[in-house]
Enzyme design. Structure first.
Site, PDB file in Angstrom:
ATOM      1  N   TYR A 205      -1.242  -7.990 -13.362  1.00  0.00           N
ATOM      2  CA  TYR A 205      -1.897  -6.853 -13.497  1.00  0.00           C
ATOM      3  C   TYR A 205      -3.401  -6.696 -12.810  1.00  0.00           C
ATOM      4  O   TYR A 205      -3.853  -7.642 -12.330  1.00  0.00           O
ATOM      5  CB  TYR A 205      -2.464  -7.136 -15.105  1.00  0.00           C
ATOM      6  CG  TYR A 205      -1.287  -6.973 -16.020  1.00  0.00           C
ATOM      7  CD1 TYR A 205      -1.005  -5.947 -16.966  1.00  0.00           C
ATOM      8  CD2 TYR A 205      -0.645  -8.454 -16.128  1.00  0.00           C
ATOM      9  CE1 TYR A 205       0.184  -6.309 -17.834  1.00  0.00           C
ATOM     10  CE2 TYR A 205       0.223  -8.549 -17.053  1.00  0.00           C
ATOM     11  CZ  TYR A 205       0.720  -7.618 -18.048  1.00  0.00           C
ATOM     12  OH  TYR A 205       1.639  -7.605 -18.861  1.00  0.00           O
ATOM     13  N   HIS A 213      -1.429  -1.582 -17.251  1.00  0.00           N
ATOM     14  CA  HIS A 213       0.227  -1.873 -17.379  1.00  0.00           C
ATOM     15  C   HIS A 213       0.111  -2.883 -16.141  1.00  0.00           C
ATOM     16  O   HIS A 213      -0.607  -2.894 -15.104  1.00  0.00           O
ATOM     17  CB  HIS A 213       0.847  -0.681 -17.204  1.00  0.00           C
ATOM     18  CG  HIS A 213       0.737   0.204 -18.421  1.00  0.00           C
ATOM     19  ND1 HIS A 213       1.759  -0.171 -19.471  1.00  0.00           N
ATOM     20  CD2 HIS A 213       0.239   1.338 -18.665  1.00  0.00           C
ATOM     21  CE1 HIS A 213       1.398   0.583 -20.524  1.00  0.00           C
ATOM     22  NE2 HIS A 213       0.648   1.817 -19.922  1.00  0.00           N
ATOM     23  N   LYS A 245       7.676  -0.499 -11.841  1.00  0.00           N
ATOM     24  CA  LYS A 245       6.805  -1.622 -11.344  1.00  0.00           C
ATOM     25  C   LYS A 245       7.383  -2.200 -10.047  1.00  0.00           C
ATOM     26  O   LYS A 245       8.504  -1.837 -10.080  1.00  0.00           O
ATOM     27  CB  LYS A 245       6.755  -2.701 -12.611  1.00  0.00           C
ATOM     28  CG  LYS A 245       6.330  -2.544 -13.904  1.00  0.00           C
ATOM     29  CD  LYS A 245       6.144  -3.817 -14.680  1.00  0.00           C
ATOM     30  CE  LYS A 245       6.225  -3.357 -16.119  1.00  0.00           C
ATOM     31  NZ  LYS A 245       5.147  -2.239 -16.545  1.00  0.00           N
TER      32      LYS A 245
END
Length: 267
Positions: A205, A213, A245
Protein backbone atom coordinates in the site's frame (compact mmCIF):
# COMPACT_ATOMS: atom_id res chain seq x y z
CA UNK A 1 12.54 -0.74 22.70
CA UNK A 2 9.27 -2.54 22.03
CA UNK A 3 8.73 -5.96 23.61
CA UNK A 4 7.28 -8.60 21.30
CA UNK A 5 5.79 -11.38 23.40
CA UNK A 6 6.56 -14.75 21.79
CA UNK A 7 3.96 -17.39 22.65
CA UNK A 8 2.75 -20.43 20.68
CA UNK A 9 5.13 -19.60 17.81
CA UNK A 10 3.64 -16.11 17.39
CA UNK A 11 5.16 -12.73 18.19
CA UNK A 12 2.44 -10.58 19.76
CA UNK A 13 1.95 -7.04 21.00
CA UNK A 14 -0.29 -6.56 24.03
CA UNK A 15 0.27 -2.87 24.68
CA UNK A 16 -2.01 -0.34 22.97
CA UNK A 17 0.78 2.24 23.17
CA UNK A 18 3.21 -0.11 21.38
CA UNK A 19 0.58 -0.89 18.73
CA UNK A 20 0.12 2.82 18.10
CA UNK A 21 3.89 3.34 17.83
CA UNK A 22 4.29 0.44 15.41
CA UNK A 23 1.47 1.66 13.19
CA UNK A 24 2.17 5.39 13.17
CA UNK A 25 5.94 5.58 13.41
CA UNK A 26 7.17 2.35 11.81
CA UNK A 27 4.36 1.40 9.36
CA UNK A 28 4.01 -2.04 10.93
CA UNK A 29 0.42 -3.24 10.56
CA UNK A 30 0.23 -6.79 11.93
CA UNK A 31 -3.09 -8.61 12.44
CA UNK A 32 -5.43 -8.50 15.42
CA UNK A 33 -5.94 -11.77 17.28
CA UNK A 34 -8.52 -10.49 19.73
CA UNK A 35 -12.12 -9.60 19.02
CA UNK A 36 -14.99 -7.92 20.84
CA UNK A 37 -17.73 -9.62 18.81
CA UNK A 38 -17.23 -7.53 15.65
CA UNK A 39 -14.47 -5.13 16.69
CA UNK A 40 -10.81 -6.23 16.31
CA UNK A 41 -8.84 -6.02 19.55
CA UNK A 42 -5.43 -6.69 21.01
CA UNK A 43 -3.25 -8.68 21.06
CA UNK A 44 -1.66 -7.96 17.69
CA UNK A 45 0.28 -10.73 15.97
CA UNK A 46 3.16 -9.79 13.65
CA UNK A 47 4.41 -11.44 10.50
CA UNK A 48 7.83 -13.13 10.83
CA UNK A 49 9.13 -10.60 8.29
CA UNK A 50 7.84 -7.70 10.42
CA UNK A 51 9.57 -9.14 13.47
CA UNK A 52 12.86 -9.59 11.60
CA UNK A 53 12.77 -5.99 10.40
CA UNK A 54 12.11 -4.60 13.87
CA UNK A 55 14.80 -6.71 15.53
CA UNK A 56 17.42 -6.01 12.84
CA UNK A 57 16.80 -2.28 13.22
CA UNK A 58 16.98 -2.62 17.01
CA UNK A 59 13.47 -1.26 17.41
CA UNK A 60 12.16 -4.32 19.26
CA UNK A 61 13.21 -7.46 21.07
CA UNK A 62 11.53 -10.87 21.25
CA UNK A 63 10.73 -12.08 24.75
CA UNK A 64 9.05 -15.13 26.21
CA UNK A 65 7.10 -15.43 29.49
CA UNK A 66 7.11 -19.13 30.54
CA UNK A 67 4.21 -18.68 32.98
CA UNK A 68 1.85 -17.61 30.20
CA UNK A 69 1.75 -21.26 29.14
CA UNK A 70 0.42 -22.40 32.51
CA UNK A 71 -3.15 -23.70 32.51
CA UNK A 72 -5.64 -21.49 34.38
CA UNK A 73 -6.35 -22.50 37.97
CA UNK A 74 -9.80 -22.73 39.54
CA UNK A 75 -9.11 -19.36 41.16
CA UNK A 76 -8.30 -17.84 37.74
CA UNK A 77 -11.52 -19.22 36.24
CA UNK A 78 -13.58 -17.96 39.19
CA UNK A 79 -11.97 -14.53 38.99
CA UNK A 80 -12.61 -14.36 35.24
CA UNK A 81 -16.28 -15.27 35.73
CA UNK A 82 -16.66 -12.58 38.40
CA UNK A 83 -15.17 -9.95 36.09
CA UNK A 84 -17.40 -11.07 33.22
CA UNK A 85 -20.54 -10.93 35.37
CA UNK A 86 -19.60 -7.48 36.68
CA UNK A 87 -19.03 -6.14 33.17
CA UNK A 88 -22.27 -7.72 31.94
CA UNK A 89 -24.34 -6.15 34.72
CA UNK A 90 -22.70 -2.75 34.19
CA UNK A 91 -23.39 -2.92 30.46
CA UNK A 92 -27.01 -3.96 31.03
CA UNK A 93 -27.54 -1.00 33.37
CA UNK A 94 -25.91 1.51 31.01
CA UNK A 95 -27.76 0.22 27.96
CA UNK A 96 -31.10 0.21 29.78
CA UNK A 97 -30.61 3.80 30.96
CA UNK A 98 -29.71 4.98 27.45
CA UNK A 99 -32.64 3.10 25.95
CA UNK A 100 -34.97 4.56 28.56
CA UNK A 101 -33.95 8.10 27.55
CA UNK A 102 -34.77 7.28 23.92
CA UNK A 103 -38.12 5.67 24.73
CA UNK A 104 -39.28 8.52 26.96
CA UNK A 105 -39.18 10.80 23.92
CA UNK A 106 -41.66 8.64 22.03
CA UNK A 107 -43.56 6.82 24.79
CA UNK A 108 -46.68 8.98 24.37
CA UNK A 109 -46.95 7.90 20.73
CA UNK A 110 -46.45 4.26 21.73
CA UNK A 111 -49.22 4.53 24.35
CA UNK A 112 -51.54 6.23 21.84
CA UNK A 113 -50.86 3.50 19.30
CA UNK A 114 -51.60 0.73 21.78
CA UNK A 115 -54.86 2.41 22.80
CA UNK A 116 -56.02 2.68 19.19
CA UNK A 117 -55.10 -0.92 18.56
CA UNK A 118 -57.13 -2.10 21.54
CA UNK A 119 -60.11 0.12 20.52
CA UNK A 120 -60.72 0.88 24.18
CA UNK A 121 -59.37 2.96 26.99
CA UNK A 122 -60.11 0.38 29.66
CA UNK A 123 -57.71 -2.38 30.68
CA UNK A 124 -54.89 -0.53 28.93
CA UNK A 125 -51.59 -0.58 30.75
CA UNK A 126 -50.30 2.62 32.30
CA UNK A 127 -47.63 4.74 30.70
CA UNK A 128 -45.07 3.45 33.22
CA UNK A 129 -46.01 -0.18 32.62
CA UNK A 130 -45.74 0.22 28.85
CA UNK A 131 -42.37 1.96 29.24
CA UNK A 132 -41.06 -0.90 31.39
CA UNK A 133 -42.43 -3.45 28.91
CA UNK A 134 -40.69 -1.75 25.98
CA UNK A 135 -37.45 -1.56 27.96
CA UNK A 136 -37.53 -5.28 28.73
CA UNK A 137 -38.16 -6.11 25.06
CA UNK A 138 -35.20 -4.12 23.73
CA UNK A 139 -32.59 -4.24 26.49
CA UNK A 140 -31.56 -7.86 26.58
CA UNK A 141 -27.75 -8.03 26.82
CA UNK A 142 -26.20 -11.48 27.25
CA UNK A 143 -22.70 -12.92 27.47
CA UNK A 144 -22.93 -13.62 23.75
CA UNK A 145 -23.96 -10.10 22.71
CA UNK A 146 -22.11 -7.93 25.23
CA UNK A 147 -19.30 -5.72 23.99
CA UNK A 148 -16.11 -6.31 25.92
CA UNK A 149 -14.06 -3.19 26.66
CA UNK A 150 -10.41 -3.26 25.60
CA UNK A 151 -8.73 -3.89 28.94
CA UNK A 152 -5.05 -4.68 29.17
CA UNK A 153 -2.39 -4.84 31.82
CA UNK A 154 1.34 -4.97 31.31
CA UNK A 155 2.40 -8.59 31.01
CA UNK A 156 5.57 -7.70 32.88
CA UNK A 157 3.69 -6.96 36.08
CA UNK A 158 2.11 -10.40 36.38
CA UNK A 159 4.36 -12.91 34.67
CA UNK A 160 7.78 -12.39 36.23
CA UNK A 161 11.07 -12.12 34.38
CA UNK A 162 11.03 -12.96 30.67
CA UNK A 163 13.73 -14.66 28.63
CA UNK A 164 14.91 -13.21 25.33
CA UNK A 165 14.20 -15.25 22.21
CA UNK A 166 16.87 -15.37 19.46
CA UNK A 167 15.89 -14.12 16.02
CA UNK A 168 16.79 -17.54 14.62
CA UNK A 169 13.57 -18.86 16.17
CA UNK A 170 11.54 -16.49 13.97
CA UNK A 171 13.62 -17.10 10.85
CA UNK A 172 12.45 -20.73 10.86
CA UNK A 173 8.98 -19.45 9.93
CA UNK A 174 10.05 -17.50 6.85
CA UNK A 175 12.76 -17.38 4.18
CA UNK A 176 15.67 -15.01 3.44
CA UNK A 177 13.89 -13.95 0.23
CA UNK A 178 10.68 -12.94 1.98
CA UNK A 179 12.59 -11.06 4.68
CA UNK A 180 14.68 -9.22 2.08
CA UNK A 181 11.63 -8.35 -0.08
CA UNK A 182 9.67 -7.13 2.93
CA UNK A 183 12.58 -5.00 4.16
CA UNK A 184 13.17 -3.53 0.70
CA UNK A 185 9.51 -2.55 0.28
CA UNK A 186 9.44 -1.10 3.79
CA UNK A 187 12.56 0.97 3.08
CA UNK A 188 10.77 2.40 0.02
CA UNK A 189 8.09 3.80 2.35
CA UNK A 190 5.28 1.32 1.72
CA UNK A 191 2.86 -0.36 4.12
CA UNK A 192 2.84 -4.15 3.80
CA UNK A 193 0.28 -6.76 4.87
CA UNK A 194 -0.15 -10.52 4.16
CA UNK A 195 -1.19 -11.25 0.58
CA UNK A 196 -2.47 -14.81 0.84
CA UNK A 197 -6.09 -13.87 0.07
CA UNK A 198 -4.92 -12.52 -3.32
CA UNK A 199 -2.59 -15.40 -4.12
CA UNK A 200 0.61 -13.63 -3.10
CA UNK A 201 2.95 -13.27 -0.14
CA UNK A 202 2.41 -9.56 0.49
CA UNK A 203 -0.01 -6.76 -0.34
CA UNK A 204 1.65 -3.36 -0.74
CA UNK A 205 0.00 0.00 0.00
CA UNK A 206 1.14 3.56 -0.68
CA UNK A 207 -0.47 4.64 2.64
CA UNK A 208 -2.14 3.17 5.70
CA UNK A 209 -4.35 0.19 4.68
CA UNK A 210 -7.19 1.70 6.71
CA UNK A 211 -7.38 4.46 4.09
CA UNK A 212 -5.69 3.16 0.91
CA UNK A 213 -6.26 0.17 -1.35
CA UNK A 214 -3.35 -2.14 -2.12
CA UNK A 215 -1.50 -1.32 -5.34
CA UNK A 216 0.78 -4.38 -5.63
CA UNK A 217 0.43 -8.10 -4.99
CA UNK A 218 3.91 -9.49 -4.34
CA UNK A 219 4.77 -13.14 -4.88
CA UNK A 220 8.25 -14.15 -3.76
CA UNK A 221 10.14 -16.55 -6.01
CA UNK A 222 12.71 -18.48 -3.99
CA UNK A 223 14.52 -20.04 -6.95
CA UNK A 224 14.28 -17.68 -9.96
CA UNK A 225 16.55 -19.96 -12.00
CA UNK A 226 14.16 -22.90 -11.69
CA UNK A 227 11.39 -23.51 -14.19
CA UNK A 228 8.19 -21.71 -13.18
CA UNK A 229 5.15 -23.11 -14.91
CA UNK A 230 3.77 -20.67 -17.46
CA UNK A 231 0.16 -21.27 -16.41
CA UNK A 232 0.94 -20.16 -12.85
CA UNK A 233 2.50 -16.90 -14.07
CA UNK A 234 -0.42 -16.24 -16.44
CA UNK A 235 -2.95 -16.97 -13.69
CA UNK A 236 -1.17 -14.64 -11.28
CA UNK A 237 -1.04 -11.87 -13.88
CA UNK A 238 -4.73 -12.20 -14.70
CA UNK A 239 -5.58 -12.22 -10.99
CA UNK A 240 -3.78 -8.93 -10.48
CA UNK A 241 -5.67 -7.36 -13.39
CA UNK A 242 -9.05 -8.64 -12.17
CA UNK A 243 -8.60 -7.05 -8.73
CA UNK A 244 -7.04 -3.86 -10.17
CA UNK A 245 -3.62 -4.39 -8.64
CA UNK A 246 -0.18 -4.91 -10.17
CA UNK A 247 1.00 -8.51 -9.90
CA UNK A 248 4.71 -8.52 -9.08
CA UNK A 249 7.25 -11.35 -8.86
CA UNK A 250 10.10 -10.68 -6.44
CA UNK A 251 13.39 -12.56 -6.06
CA UNK A 252 16.65 -12.23 -4.18
CA UNK A 253 19.52 -12.37 -6.68
CA UNK A 254 23.13 -11.89 -5.58
CA UNK A 255 22.01 -10.11 -2.45
CA UNK A 256 19.71 -7.65 -4.27
CA UNK A 257 15.93 -7.71 -4.53
CA UNK A 258 14.66 -7.81 -8.12
CA UNK A 259 11.08 -7.25 -9.29
CA UNK A 260 9.15 -8.23 -12.41
CA UNK A 261 5.71 -6.70 -12.98
CA UNK A 262 3.15 -8.77 -14.90
CA UNK A 263 0.71 -6.88 -17.16
CA UNK A 264 -2.31 -8.49 -18.80
CA UNK A 265 -3.01 -7.01 -22.22
CA UNK A 266 -6.26 -7.68 -24.04
CA UNK A 267 -5.78 -8.55 -27.72
Amino acid sequence: MIDLCYQNNKACVFSAADWETLRKQYRIVGSFLGSTQVTPALPLVLLPEEVCLLVNKQLARIIHYPHLQDLPTEHDISEYSAIQNHLLQAEQDIYKENRKCDLEKIIDKIVEGKMKKSNATTNVKTREEILEEELNKSCEVTNETMVWPILYESVKSTQGTPTEVPLAEILQQTTPTKCAVYADLWEKGYYITPGLKFGGDFLVYSGDPAIFHAIFIIRCIEEPSSNNHTSEIVTFGRLGTSVKKRAVLASLINGSVMYITLNWLET
